[in-house]
Design a protein around this motif. Structure first.
Motif, PDB file in Angstrom:
ATOM      1  N   THR A  34       0.245 -11.449  11.424  1.00 18.53           N
ATOM      2  CA  THR A  34       0.303 -12.422  12.521  1.00 18.53           C
ATOM      3  C   THR A  34      -0.276 -11.867  13.819  1.00 18.53           C
ATOM      4  O   THR A  34      -0.635 -12.625  14.711  1.00 18.53           O
ATOM      5  CB  THR A  34       1.756 -12.869  12.763  1.00 18.53           C
ATOM      6  N   ALA A  35      -0.332 -10.529  13.911  1.00 14.87           N
ATOM      7  CA  ALA A  35      -0.923  -9.910  15.103  1.00 14.87           C
ATOM      8  C   ALA A  35      -2.433  -9.758  14.985  1.00 14.87           C
ATOM      9  O   ALA A  35      -3.073  -9.242  15.901  1.00 14.87           O
ATOM     10  CB  ALA A  35      -0.293  -8.547  15.354  1.00 14.87           C
ATOM     11  N   GLY A  36      -2.982 -10.201  13.851  1.00 15.39           N
ATOM     12  CA  GLY A  36      -4.426 -10.141  13.672  1.00 15.39           C
ATOM     13  C   GLY A  36      -4.894  -8.996  12.816  1.00 15.39           C
ATOM     14  O   GLY A  36      -6.104  -8.808  12.631  1.00 15.39           O
ATOM     15  N   GLY A  37      -3.978  -8.198  12.267  1.00 15.82           N
ATOM     16  CA  GLY A  37      -4.364  -7.092  11.412  1.00 15.82           C
ATOM     17  C   GLY A  37      -4.825  -7.567  10.045  1.00 15.82           C
ATOM     18  O   GLY A  37      -4.591  -8.704   9.645  1.00 15.82           O
ATOM     19  N   GLY A  38      -5.470  -6.683   9.309  1.00 12.00           N
ATOM     20  CA  GLY A  38      -5.999  -7.025   7.996  1.00 12.00           C
ATOM     21  C   GLY A  38      -5.000  -6.775   6.883  1.00 12.00           C
ATOM     22  O   GLY A  38      -3.980  -6.103   7.079  1.00 12.00           O
ATOM     23  N   PRO A  39      -5.277  -7.295   5.691  1.00 10.78           N
ATOM     24  CA  PRO A  39      -4.377  -7.107   4.551  1.00 10.78           C
ATOM     25  C   PRO A  39      -4.259  -5.658   4.104  1.00 10.78           C
ATOM     26  O   PRO A  39      -3.228  -5.252   3.577  1.00 10.78           O
ATOM     27  CB  PRO A  39      -4.997  -7.984   3.457  1.00 10.78           C
ATOM     28  N   VAL A  40      -5.316  -4.870   4.307  1.00 12.14           N
ATOM     29  CA  VAL A  40      -5.263  -3.459   3.905  1.00 12.14           C
ATOM     30  C   VAL A  40      -4.237  -2.712   4.754  1.00 12.14           C
ATOM     31  O   VAL A  40      -3.417  -1.935   4.235  1.00 12.14           O
ATOM     32  CB  VAL A  40      -6.653  -2.802   4.038  1.00 12.14           C
ATOM     33  N   ALA A  41      -4.254  -2.940   6.054  1.00 12.26           N
ATOM     34  CA  ALA A  41      -3.288  -2.288   6.937  1.00 12.26           C
ATOM     35  C   ALA A  41      -1.869  -2.750   6.616  1.00 12.26           C
ATOM     36  O   ALA A  41      -0.926  -1.947   6.623  1.00 12.26           O
ATOM     37  CB  ALA A  41      -3.615  -2.595   8.394  1.00 12.26           C
ATOM     38  N   ALA A  42      -1.712  -4.034   6.324  1.00  9.56           N
ATOM     39  CA  ALA A  42      -0.387  -4.554   5.980  1.00  9.56           C
ATOM     40  C   ALA A  42       0.130  -3.931   4.696  1.00  9.56           C
ATOM     41  O   ALA A  42       1.301  -3.548   4.596  1.00  9.56           O
ATOM     42  CB  ALA A  42      -0.453  -6.072   5.846  1.00  9.56           C
ATOM     43  N   ALA A  43      -0.748  -3.815   3.683  1.00  4.63           N
ATOM     44  CA  ALA A  43      -0.341  -3.228   2.401  1.00  4.63           C
ATOM     45  C   ALA A  43      -0.014  -1.746   2.554  1.00  4.63           C
ATOM     46  O   ALA A  43       0.959  -1.246   1.959  1.00  4.63           O
ATOM     47  CB  ALA A  43      -1.445  -3.418   1.370  1.00  4.63           C
ATOM     48  N   ALA A  44      -0.803  -1.028   3.349  1.00  3.14           N
ATOM     49  CA  ALA A  44      -0.555   0.406   3.550  1.00  3.14           C
ATOM     50  C   ALA A  44       0.784   0.638   4.235  1.00  3.14           C
ATOM     51  O   ALA A  44       1.538   1.560   3.875  1.00  3.14           O
ATOM     52  CB  ALA A  44      -1.679   1.017   4.372  1.00  3.14           C
ATOM     53  N   THR A  45       1.099  -0.191   5.216  1.00  4.53           N
ATOM     54  CA  THR A  45       2.387  -0.061   5.903  1.00  4.53           C
ATOM     55  C   THR A  45       3.541  -0.325   4.941  1.00  4.53           C
ATOM     56  O   THR A  45       4.551   0.387   4.958  1.00  4.53           O
ATOM     57  CB  THR A  45       2.461  -1.049   7.078  1.00  4.53           C
ATOM     58  N   GLY A  46       3.385  -1.352   4.106  1.00  7.93           N
ATOM     59  CA  GLY A  46       4.434  -1.655   3.133  1.00  7.93           C
ATOM     60  C   GLY A  46       4.652  -0.526   2.150  1.00  7.93           C
ATOM     61  O   GLY A  46       5.793  -0.196   1.799  1.00  7.93           O
ATOM     62  N   LEU A  47       3.565   0.085   1.672  1.00 11.36           N
ATOM     63  CA  LEU A  47       3.691   1.208   0.744  1.00 11.36           C
ATOM     64  C   LEU A  47       4.391   2.392   1.393  1.00 11.36           C
ATOM     65  O   LEU A  47       5.209   3.076   0.761  1.00 11.36           O
ATOM     66  CB  LEU A  47       2.306   1.632   0.248  1.00 11.36           C
TER      67      LEU A  47
END
Length: 258
Positions: free
Chosen positions: A85-98
């Motif tokens: 929602t802040a404009g980040g990409g799916p790769v950054a979101a997935a890396a944070t989740g991992l």
């Protein structure tokens, strides 16, 4: 006569008959189901908040719903949605989740024997492992109690989380600002209530939790979200200092009154 093929597990578990693989409510010690139900309730409250926040942030309804089914990790989901929602990409979101979910690797090793012997049970069980299910399982002593605690808490939590996320997502912006309800405090409050008995009874647990809390608080302003929680695991080193001394009831040291 004891069978020569029956062996004791590392925790002193023995063969428990042909129905040892069955999970029944009767296998749970008194009070455990009540504690599990409280966590279900808190999980549902947080799930509604997550679904509403995701949709209010501009994501379609199917995103938080599908994420909850496939990822099933509250902290990782909140972080991923925040990045998207802040404009980040799916790769950054997935890396944070991992990164946030890396702690569950240790839980998997500790609970492997309690999931079942078949690969099907272990694959499904691995998806259900959370902080809460691990806490309930590790608090039990017998094999039947541990297995029941895992599957009853795990399946219930999975259902409560996904249904509540769907409800929150469908509600969307109708809830308004979810922060004003204090929903983010409900889950930590329930977890704190669950661990208090262990903290009162075990000095090593008190040392570890205190050290971990200090590490997390100091690291929180300096490091990205999720990393302070992982660093708090270093508090376990404090538990190695000195023997464990369970706190005895007062009447245990003063003798019985006649």
């Amino acid at each position: 006569m004891r069978s020569p093929h029956r062996t004791d597990g590392p925790t002193g578990r023995t063969g428990e008959g042909p129905d040892s693989g069955l999970v029944r409510l009767a296998h749970l010690p008194p009070g455990v189901l009540r504690d599990i139900a409280l966590v279900w309730l808190a999980d549902a409250v947080v799930g509604i908040s997550f679904g509403a926040i995701a949709v209010a942030g501009g994501l379609p309804v199917w995103v938080p719903v599908l994420m909850s089914l496939l990822v099933y990790a509250g902290s990782a989901q909140f972080s991923a949605v925040g990045i998207l929602t802040a404009g980040g990409g799916p790769v950054a979101a997935a890396a944070t989740g991992l990164l946030l979910n890396s702690r569950t690797a240790a839980f998997s090793l500790a609970l492997a024997d309690d999931l079942g012997r078949s690969w099907t049970a272990r694959l499904i069980g691995a998806h259900l492992i959370t902080d809460e299910t691990a806490a309930f399982v590790l608090a039990q002593r017998g094999a039947k109690q541990r297995r029941a605690a895992f599957w009853i808490s795990g399946v219930g939590l999975f259902a409560a989380w996904n249904l509540s996320v769907l409800a929150g997502a469908l509600a969307g912006t109708a809830l308004g600002d979810t922060n004003r309800f204090g929903l983010d405090a409900a889950f930590p409050a329930v977890l704190l209530a669950l661990v208090l008995p262990a903290l009162r009874a075990d000095s090593a647990a008190r040392r570890a939790s205190a050290a971990g809390a200090v590490i997390a608080v100091v690291a929180a302003p300096l490091l990205p979200a999720g990393v302070p929680v992982l660093l708090a695991l270093l508090g376990l080193l404090a538990a190695r200092r000195g023997p464990r001394r369970p706190r005895l009831p007062r009447n245990a040291t003063s003798g019985s009154a006649s």
